[in-house]
Design a protein around this motif. Structure first.
Motif, short mmCIF file in Angstrom:
data_model
loop_
_atom_site.label_atom_id
_atom_site.label_comp_id
_atom_site.label_asym_id
_atom_site.label_seq_id
_atom_site.Cartn_x
_atom_site.Cartn_y
_atom_site.Cartn_z
N PRO A 23 1.07 -1.27 0.16
CA PRO A 23 0.08 -0.15 -0.15
C PRO A 23 0.52 1.52 0.04
N HIS A 24 0.22 2.52 -0.08
CA HIS A 24 1.64 3.51 -0.69
C HIS A 24 0.74 5.00 -0.66
N HIS A 25 0.93 5.77 0.00
CA HIS A 25 -0.01 6.83 0.88
C HIS A 25 0.66 8.33 -0.50
N LEU A 26 -0.02 9.37 -1.34
CA LEU A 26 0.83 10.03 -2.17
C LEU A 26 1.24 11.41 -1.41
N THR A 27 2.29 11.26 -1.48
CA THR A 27 3.08 11.91 -1.05
C THR A 27 3.08 14.02 -2.06
N ALA A 28 3.22 14.73 -1.04
CA ALA A 28 2.86 15.90 -1.85
C ALA A 28 3.55 16.42 -2.38
N ASP A 29 4.87 15.87 -3.29
CA ASP A 29 5.38 16.20 -4.13
C ASP A 29 4.12 15.68 -5.35
N GLN A 30 4.48 14.08 -4.91
CA GLN A 30 3.22 13.76 -5.62
C GLN A 30 2.16 13.76 -6.26
N THR A 31 1.24 14.36 -5.40
CA THR A 31 -0.15 14.56 -5.32
C THR A 31 0.45 16.24 -6.32
N ALA A 32 1.51 16.73 -5.95
CA ALA A 32 1.75 18.06 -6.68
C ALA A 32 1.79 18.05 -8.44
N GLN A 33 1.61 16.76 -9.15
CA GLN A 33 1.76 16.79 -10.44
C GLN A 33 0.62 16.54 -11.20
N ARG A 34 -1.07 16.45 -10.19
CA ARG A 34 -2.16 16.67 -11.10
C ARG A 34 -2.22 18.13 -11.40
N SER A 35 -2.82 17.26 -12.76
CA SER A 35 -3.14 18.65 -13.31
C SER A 35 -5.01 19.04 -13.68
N PHE A 36 -5.26 19.98 -13.96
CA PHE A 36 -6.62 20.03 -14.43
C PHE A 36 -7.19 20.87 -15.05
N ASP A 37 -6.61 22.27 -14.72
CA ASP A 37 -7.06 23.06 -16.52
C ASP A 37 -6.94 23.06 -18.04
N SER A 38 -8.28 23.24 -18.65
CA SER A 38 -7.45 22.90 -19.88
C SER A 38 -7.87 24.36 -20.80
N PRO A 39 -7.32 24.40 -21.99
CA PRO A 39 -6.83 25.52 -22.81
C PRO A 39 -8.12 25.60 -23.58
N ALA A 40 -9.38 24.59 -23.41
CA ALA A 40 -10.10 24.10 -24.53
C ALA A 40 -11.31 25.30 -23.90
N PRO A 41 -12.40 25.69 -25.16
CA PRO A 41 -13.85 26.52 -24.64
C PRO A 41 -14.19 25.24 -23.43
N LYS A 42 -15.00 27.09 -22.50
CA LYS A 42 -15.67 25.67 -21.54
C LYS A 42 -17.49 24.80 -22.24
N GLY A 43 -17.30 23.80 -22.03
CA GLY A 43 -18.36 23.46 -22.35
C GLY A 43 -19.14 22.92 -20.61
N PRO A 44 -20.51 22.00 -20.74
CA PRO A 44 -21.29 21.39 -19.48
C PRO A 44 -20.00 20.41 -18.34
N ALA A 45 -20.18 21.56 -17.43
CA ALA A 45 -19.00 20.91 -16.73
C ALA A 45 -19.55 18.84 -16.75
N GLY A 46 -20.52 18.93 -16.50
CA GLY A 46 -21.09 17.16 -15.87
C GLY A 46 -21.15 17.02 -14.31
N ARG A 47 -21.01 15.84 -13.99
CA ARG A 47 -19.91 15.12 -13.25
C ARG A 47 -19.70 14.84 -13.54
N TRP A 48 -18.88 14.57 -11.96
CA TRP A 48 -18.23 13.27 -11.92
C TRP A 48 -18.82 11.98 -10.10
N ALA A 49 -19.19 10.73 -10.53
CA ALA A 49 -18.97 10.03 -9.11
C ALA A 49 -18.72 9.05 -8.92
N PRO A 50 -18.00 8.29 -8.13
CA PRO A 50 -17.30 7.51 -7.16
C PRO A 50 -17.64 5.97 -7.44
N LYS A 51 -17.11 4.56 -8.12
CA LYS A 51 -17.43 3.23 -8.29
C LYS A 51 -16.94 3.03 -7.00
#
Length: 374
Positions: free
Chosen positions: A50-78
């Motif tokens: 088992p592993h817990h992500l470090t702060a440096d590893q979490t910092a690798q995450r990227s979310f922002d897109s340069p594309a025009p915004k469309g409907p946000a939609g929604r995410w759900a855990p499964k």
């Protein structure tokens, strides 16, 4: 001719008879053992602990897109995958179920796992494993059967030419004609009764060069032929077939340090490729699925190993409209990952597993689904 191939031809003949009679062939899933979700969301490849992500590893995450915004939609855990795993590359759907095949997991890179998810019950099942474990296996569904081609038997290295078909109703794999040339991380897509295998990476191991090879498997004759190669040889691409066209989106030239946003479309009647609007966020190891007549790209990775600040795991969700040749952005993945198992079933896109950090060092059991419905 081998017994496996005779069985395949016999099954194909039965399909033809059913079609002639106007009947739909049935490929019922057998009762498969239920598997509990993983107790831990992440595990290191080395040893599978088992592993817990470090702060440096979490910092690798990227979310922002340069594309025009469309409907946000929604995410759900499964329901989480039964074990943390990645580098399946990629996944396929049949009869409303998600099949995730091969990959890294439990501290190894040559697993033959075959996990099947049923959305109606939110439960994972254990199906027959690949006859030979590998990572980055190309999988695709055609006429109710699942085909698996190539893959690496070392960590993103050492590809082979193995090819298999899975008969859903029997929960059984058989061999088919081997690939003409060894490769892993290729894209497999079904079009007009055949499977197109495009791109990937091949030998020698110390070079692991991307290829543009375009080979076609015909289940009716259990044979391979060649088509025009993909311009800009690359691997870890997104690939879909839509309205008698094959779209190859993104990917990498040899390594994720050299990701590309290239978007090519294959025109089978002319055996040629054309350019289309590029992927807004250049990446590789992303998922690409057709949902509501658009192509949705999610996840991926890029950067340089062991270079803090230059390592990225993408959470961007971007969609392409083939009618207008344009892209939009949507609500990003809650948990960015690469080398995911992604398919569209009903009004949801299911994104299971994948690497949680750049490279193959940390596997994920995370499973999230996206819908444009509120």
């Amino acid at each position: 001719m081998s017994m496996n191939r005779r069985a395949l031809f016999a099954a194909a003949s039965a399909l033809a008879v059913d079609a002639a009679l106007g009947q739909t062939p049935h490929h019922h899933h057998p009762e498969l053992p239920v598997l509990p979700p993983a107790a831990e969301p992440y595990a290191r490849l080395q040893g599978g602990q088992p592993h817990h992500l470090t702060a440096d590893q979490t910092a690798q995450r990227s979310f922002d897109s340069p594309a025009p915004k469309g409907p946000a939609g929604r995410w759900a855990p499964k329901a989480a995958l039964p074990i943390p795993r990645s580098e399946m590359a990629w996944a396929t759907e049949w009869a409303g179920r998600l099949h995730v095949i091969g990959g890294y997991g439990e501290g190894r890179v040559d697993r033959g796992y075959h996990h099947v998810y049923m959305p109606t019950t939110n439960v994972w099942h254990n199906a027959a494993a690949l006859p030979r474990g590998a990572n980055h296996v190309a999988v695709v569904t055609l006429d109710g059967r699942i085909y698996a081609f190539g893959g690496f038997i070392e960590q993103n290295r050492n590809p082979d030419t193995h090819a298999y078909v899975y008969e859903v109703s029997q929960d059984k794999w058989s061999t088919v004609a081997p690939m003409p040339r060894p490769r892993g991380a290729a894209a497999a897509v079904a079009l007009n009764g055949k499977v197109h295998l495009i791109g990937g990476a091949s030998s020698p191991n110390e070079e692991r060069a991307s290829v543009g090879w375009h080979e076609v498997y015909d289940p009716q004759t259990d044979s391979w032929s060649r088509r025009k190669a993909l311009p800009g040889a690359r691997d870890h691409v997104g690939c879909v077939a839509y309205q008698n066209r094959i779209h190859v989106v993104g990917g990498r030239f040899n390594t994720f340090e050299y990701n590309t946003a290239l978007h090519h479309v294959y025109l089978p009647e002319r055996d040629t490729w054309e350019l289309r609007a590029p992927l807004p966020t250049a990446r590789s190891g992303h998922g690409l699925v057709i949902y509501r007549d658009r192509f949705f790209a999610m996840g991926g990775e890029g950067g340089i190993i062991n270079r803090p600040g230059q390592q990225t795991v993408f959470g961007q969700m971007e969609s392409y409209d083939p009618t207008s040749d344009s892209w939009l952005s949507h609500g990003p993945m809650p948990t960015p990952r690469h080398a995911v198992g992604a398919v569209a079933i009903g009004d949801w896109i299911y994104v299971a597993g994948g690497g949680a950090v750049l490279g193959g060092g940390v596997q994920s059991a995370v499973h999230e689904a996206f819908s444009l419905s509120q």
